[in-house]
Design a protein around this motif. Structure first.
Motif, PDB file in Angstrom:
ATOM      1  N   PRO A 171      52.429  46.649   9.888  1.00  0.00           N
ATOM      2  CA  PRO A 171      52.529  47.987   9.755  1.00  0.00           C
ATOM      3  C   PRO A 171      52.027  48.488   8.261  1.00  0.00           C
ATOM      4  O   PRO A 171      51.845  47.717   7.515  1.00  0.00           O
ATOM      5  N   ASP A 172      51.435  49.747   8.373  1.00  0.00           N
ATOM      6  CA  ASP A 172      50.910  50.221   6.876  1.00  0.00           C
ATOM      7  C   ASP A 172      52.163  50.246   6.037  1.00  0.00           C
ATOM      8  O   ASP A 172      53.386  50.123   6.317  1.00  0.00           O
ATOM      9  N   ASP A 173      51.861  50.370   4.666  1.00  0.00           N
ATOM     10  CA  ASP A 173      52.577  49.937   3.626  1.00  0.00           C
ATOM     11  C   ASP A 173      54.025  50.952   3.694  1.00  0.00           C
ATOM     12  O   ASP A 173      55.188  50.568   3.522  1.00  0.00           O
ATOM     13  N   ALA A 174      53.709  52.258   4.148  1.00  0.00           N
ATOM     14  CA  ALA A 174      54.872  53.138   4.024  1.00  0.00           C
ATOM     15  C   ALA A 174      55.868  52.894   5.012  1.00  0.00           C
ATOM     16  O   ALA A 174      56.982  52.778   5.136  1.00  0.00           O
ATOM     17  N   THR A 175      55.273  52.661   6.425  1.00  0.00           N
ATOM     18  CA  THR A 175      56.167  52.314   7.518  1.00  0.00           C
ATOM     19  C   THR A 175      56.867  50.794   7.266  1.00  0.00           C
ATOM     20  O   THR A 175      58.034  50.594   7.562  1.00  0.00           O
ATOM     21  N   LEU A 176      56.161  49.673   6.857  1.00  0.00           N
ATOM     22  CA  LEU A 176      56.798  48.501   6.617  1.00  0.00           C
ATOM     23  C   LEU A 176      57.641  48.880   5.302  1.00  0.00           C
ATOM     24  O   LEU A 176      58.670  47.956   5.394  1.00  0.00           O
ATOM     25  N   GLY A 177      57.471  49.611   4.487  1.00  0.00           N
ATOM     26  CA  GLY A 177      58.498  49.866   3.226  1.00  0.00           C
ATOM     27  C   GLY A 177      59.630  50.218   3.847  1.00  0.00           C
ATOM     28  O   GLY A 177      60.881  49.793   3.342  1.00  0.00           O
ATOM     29  N   ARG A 178      59.661  51.220   4.692  1.00  0.00           N
ATOM     30  CA  ARG A 178      60.792  51.998   5.210  1.00  0.00           C
ATOM     31  C   ARG A 178      61.577  50.590   6.074  1.00  0.00           C
ATOM     32  O   ARG A 178      62.944  50.817   6.063  1.00  0.00           O
ATOM     33  N   LEU A 179      61.219  49.730   6.709  1.00  0.00           N
ATOM     34  CA  LEU A 179      61.490  48.969   7.463  1.00  0.00           C
ATOM     35  C   LEU A 179      62.258  47.762   6.456  1.00  0.00           C
ATOM     36  O   LEU A 179      63.366  47.521   6.720  1.00  0.00           O
ATOM     37  N   LEU A 180      61.659  47.549   5.379  1.00  0.00           N
ATOM     38  CA  LEU A 180      62.011  46.566   4.514  1.00  0.00           C
ATOM     39  C   LEU A 180      63.256  47.072   3.828  1.00  0.00           C
ATOM     40  O   LEU A 180      64.267  46.670   3.310  1.00  0.00           O
ATOM     41  N   ASP A 181      63.340  48.520   3.614  1.00  0.00           N
ATOM     42  CA  ASP A 181      64.566  49.296   2.740  1.00  0.00           C
ATOM     43  C   ASP A 181      65.745  49.188   3.832  1.00  0.00           C
ATOM     44  O   ASP A 181      66.711  49.002   3.324  1.00  0.00           O
ATOM     45  N   ARG A 182      65.674  48.974   4.955  1.00  0.00           N
ATOM     46  CA  ARG A 182      66.841  48.946   6.105  1.00  0.00           C
ATOM     47  C   ARG A 182      67.280  47.540   5.873  1.00  0.00           C
ATOM     48  O   ARG A 182      68.520  47.342   5.895  1.00  0.00           O
TER      49      ARG A 182
END
Ligand code: GLA
Ligand code: ZN
Length: 662
Positions: A579-590
């Motif tokens: 995923p793009d950075d923002a989407t992957l970033g949200r997933l990693l936050d979770r």
């Protein structure tokens, strides 16, 4: 012998006095003192000076340099000088010259022009090593042995006849029978079945695609061959010098995929490596941090040595930009933040001649009256103040798996996409976690994974049954396992695991992939719920996993792209795309939140943080890569500024703090 300097972060670099007239040597010592240099690496390319003709050894100049360095309290990391043979040697023994895939001889005139399998070269190199160790093992300046230099940098793979013969012997040891070799290499394909060992060749240039397992084994053979050479040199040193630590400088920077350093690292008394910032990378400083975590992983978590980096520009990129003010401090402290206890540079004095004359150094062409040298002196002073950090260890709750064999296999012939790079998923996840103040240990798939809250498995295309079981066991024990696309596909012989991808992780993930859908270069695929996938996609069906995001367009519209399966107290997460950075970033936050990981410190994006800890204290590293000052909550003593700080601490733009926490 001397103790390796441990009252400060050792600071210095490659010293090549043979490039300079004697008058300069005294000036070198004066400037080394001014810069706070505590060690030098000596003799890396000195063979033609030490043995100007066969069996004629000339040590007086090196004796003098060693003596003077010793008098000035500078520790010597003494090279065996075997990295590059002198011209007389290659002229007398042309059979040592390496040969490329197309059968072309690589002639002398540069460096490292020797075949890794050559018994002739090995004997001559071991003879020099023996003389060096015999002469200097009791020298008061000697603190470390530096064997050869960046093994494999230019002479692997070699495809010569000597290597062909050595490869056959290596294969006989690995497989014992031709039946086993034929099975492993899948030679039923394209009429490749061998009936005589003598018919096996290196993977030389062919009509079209070669056999992938043949290529993979040639990588293994090359790494093993040079490791054997290193061990032979080490053994010769040990006979004279049983107590002085021995190392060889690795090249752990990304893209250097020639040696399996996981095999090499256990044989180093201390792991050392070289790193240069590669300007063309999309995220050069994130790559630097990744490299540090990888090197620490190779060292088993122990402190390691940065043997070489640069004060400013290198000379081997198409364009070699100089470093901006602040970069040298930030780059150096990034290595220390990730476990380095030594800061070495190539090289002490910038050359006047030769192919590295435009490579930066500690003393630039401009001389001591230069901002660069003043910056070097300031850095040397910081290294001096960082002594209390030496020996401490970096804290990490995430393991990211890294395997050179998987990297070799992914780079092999005829893969689903030549645009797939093994490092992409690993670097992206690592960078986004770094942005979040979460530190990763980059470790081999066979590493002990217990104790990690998150285990990332990026593009682990090739994996053994044992490693796959260990990843599954980590999830069952409560870890959050994150497996990305194109993982678990093949076994160590590079045979596909049947029944649906990702064979080795299918059950763990609760996902079964029927077909791979690599994306074209630059192509993206929309994801339901927002964002898009890049690089890759896979036609996945769930078998026990919950779908978090599906593809919203393209041939896989409606199919799962990101899933999660609860596994005991842990979970197994699957990413069929990047995923793009923002989407992957949200997933990693979770994932980070579910795993119960707290970031090292709350800081703005662009400010890198890690923590080192020992029995006596903890040190917060704050590397402000941004153009704005940053403030954070920390109380203690900043070793960079030499001042008490807190409870609110400001780290100015493009500088760094190392705070001993109260
Ligand atoms: C390598 C070598 C050095 C020098 C540098 C230049 O690391 O070990 O001798 O060539 O590259 O970046
Ligand atoms: Zn060879």
């Amino acid at each position: 012998m001397r103790q390796w300097p441990d009252d400060r972060v050792a600071f210095g670099g490659d010293y090549n006095p043979e490039q300079w007239p004697r008058e300069v040597w005294a000036d070198d010592l004066r400037l080394m003192e001014a810069a706070g240099v505590s060690f030098v690496t000596l003799g890396v390319f000195s063979w033609s000076w030490l043995e100007p003709s066969k069996g004629e050894y000339v040590f007086d100049w090196l004796d003098e340099v060693m003596d003077r360095l010793g008098e000035h309290g500078i520790a010597v990391d003494l090279a065996t000088a075997t990295a590059t043979p002198p011209p007389w040697l290659s002229a007398a023994y042309p059979e040592i010259l390496p040969v490329d895939r197309e059968g072309r001889t690589l002639w002398p005139g540069s460096r490292q022009a020797w075949c890794p399998s050559s018994p002739v070269y090995r004997d001559l190199a071991l003879a020099l090593t023996d003389r060096m160790a015999e002469r200097y093992h009791e020298h008061p300046a000697l603190a470390m042995w530096h064997v050869s230099n960046e093994y494999a940098c230019h002479n692997l793979p070699c495809y010569c006849d000597t290597c062909a013969e050595a490869f056959r012997r290596w294969l006989e040891r690995r497989y014992a029978t031709l039946d086993a070799l034929n099975e492993a290499w899948g030679t039923a394909f394209w009429s490749q079945r061998y009936t005589d060992w003598a018919d096996v060749l290196p993977p030389r240039i062919t009509t079209t695609f070669g056999n992938p397992t043949h290529e993979l084994d040639y990588h293994r053979f090359g790494s093993d061959t040079l490791l054997d050479f290193f061990l032979a040199e080490k053994e010769v040193i040990r006979r004279h010098s049983p107590d002085v630590p021995v190392t060889t400088n690795f090249m752990t920077l990304s893209g250097f995929r020639l040696l399996d350093y996981h095999d090499w690292a256990p044989h180093q008394d201390v792991v050392s490596t070289d790193h240069y910032v590669v300007d063309a990378l999309p995220h050069p400083r994130a790559e630097l941090s990744f490299h540090g975590d990888l090197t620490r992983g190779l060292a088993g978590g122990a402190p390691w040595m940065l043997m070489e980096h640069s004060t400013s520009a290198v000379n081997w990129q198409p364009v070699n930009p100089a470093k901006r003010p602040g970069d040298t401090l930030l780059d150096s402290l990034t290595h220390v933040a990730r476990g380095a206890d030594t800061l070495g540079f190539f090289q002490w004095r910038q050359s006047r001649a030769g192919s590295e004359k435009f490579h930066s150094a500690l003393v630039p062409h401009a001389g001591e009256d230069s901002d660069r040298f003043r910056e070097v002196c300031a850095l040397g002073a910081v290294a001096g103040r960082l002594g209390e950090v030496v020996g401490s260890r970096v804290e990490a709750e995430v393991a990211l798996l890294w395997d050179y064999e998987a990297e070799w296999a992914v780079a092999g012939p005829c893969m689903p996409s030549a645009a797939l790079d093994y490092v992409t998923a690993a670097h992206t996840v690592h960078r986004l976690l770094r942005d979040r103040g979460v530190t990763c240990d980059v470790v081999h798939p066979d590493a002990d994974l217990s104790g990690y809250r998150v285990v990332v498995v990026p593009t682990l295309y090739l994996v053994s049954d044992e490693a796959a079981a260990s990843v599954a066991a980590a999830a069952e024990a409560g870890a959050h396992v994150v497996v990305t696309y194109f993982s678990g596909i093949a076994d160590p012989d590079d045979h596909v695991r049947l029944g649906g991808y990702p064979g080795a992780f299918r059950e763990l993930l609760g996902v079964r992939v029927e077909e791979l859908f690599p994306l074209r270069v630059g192509e993206t695929v929309a994801l339901e719920g927002g964002g898009h996938g890049t690089v890759w996609s896979e036609d996945a069906r769930t078998a026990g996993a919950e779908v978090l995001q599906s593809y919203a367009d393209g041939p896989l519209a409606g199919r799962p792209a990101v899933t999660r399966r609860a596994v005991g107290p842990g979970a197994a997460w699957y990413l069929g795309t990047l995923p793009d950075d923002a989407t992957l970033g949200r997933l990693l936050d979770r994932i980070v939140a579910e795993a119960g990981i707290t970031p090292v410190a709350a800081v703005p994006t662009g400010v890198e943080v890690t923590r080192r800890r020992s029995a006596t204290g903890s040190w917060l590293f704050v590397l402000n890569h941004t153009d704005d000052d940053c403030t954070l909550q920390v109380t203690g003593h900043d070793l960079v500024a030499g001042a008490d700080v807190g409870p609110v601490t400001t780290v100015p733009a493009r500088t760094a703090a190392v705070v001993r926490e109260a």
